[in-house]
Design a protein around this motif. Sequence first.
Motif, PDB file in Angstrom:
ATOM      1  N   ASN A 120      40.880  43.851  40.646  1.00 33.66           N
ATOM      2  CA  ASN A 120      40.189  44.763  39.735  1.00 33.66           C
ATOM      3  C   ASN A 120      39.393  45.856  40.455  1.00 33.66           C
ATOM      4  O   ASN A 120      38.185  45.965  40.330  1.00 33.66           O
ATOM      5  N   GLN A 167      49.290  42.194  34.568  1.00 33.70           N
ATOM      6  CA  GLN A 167      48.781  43.549  34.349  1.00 33.70           C
ATOM      7  C   GLN A 167      48.556  44.181  35.722  1.00 33.70           C
ATOM      8  O   GLN A 167      47.684  43.762  36.479  1.00 33.70           O
ATOM      9  N   THR A 169      43.421  42.266  36.341  1.00 38.41           N
ATOM     10  CA  THR A 169      43.192  40.829  36.167  1.00 38.41           C
ATOM     11  C   THR A 169      43.197  40.098  37.506  1.00 38.41           C
ATOM     12  O   THR A 169      43.151  38.871  37.532  1.00 38.41           O
ATOM     13  N   ARG A 223      45.624  49.602  34.658  1.00 41.86           N
ATOM     14  CA  ARG A 223      45.126  49.923  33.324  1.00 41.86           C
ATOM     15  C   ARG A 223      44.372  51.241  33.391  1.00 41.86           C
ATOM     16  O   ARG A 223      43.547  51.457  34.280  1.00 41.86           O
ATOM     17  N   LYS A 283      48.055  50.054  29.462  1.00 39.12           N
ATOM     18  CA  LYS A 283      48.172  48.941  30.403  1.00 39.12           C
ATOM     19  C   LYS A 283      49.598  48.916  30.932  1.00 39.12           C
ATOM     20  O   LYS A 283      50.550  49.050  30.163  1.00 39.12           O
TER      21      LYS A 283
END
Length: 123
Positions: A59, A38, A56, A41, A27
């Motif tokens: 996405n 974030q 988050t 990832r 992450k």
Amino acid sequence: MTELEIGGVVLAIDYRRTGDDRGPSVKVFGDVDGERVQLLRFDCFDADPHYHYAPTGVNRMFHLDPLTMGCPVAFTLDQVRQNTQAMIAAAGFEAFAVGVDQAARAERVGDVQAAIDAEATGD
């Protein structure tokens, strides 16, 4: 979980299990407007390896085809080494990306590999 501060971002590395899938996860966090966010990832899962832009937030997720993309961990390390700054900008964090030091991550990709290995073995 292992956290590495490198070049203006924090890389949080752990081993995740979700449903029937599992694998290392990297992450990428940054301080955006005073809040830890974030930004990216990378989920190097056994069955469905993939990565996320703004996991988050918007996405946007992209699946990796092991046939054409190879090993998901190697793919992730390549992105950490070469493309993190551009990927952060593509995730919608253009202003933050300007302050990200890509060369610093390239120099320390071995530390990221070591953290992935340690998390995978539980060390």
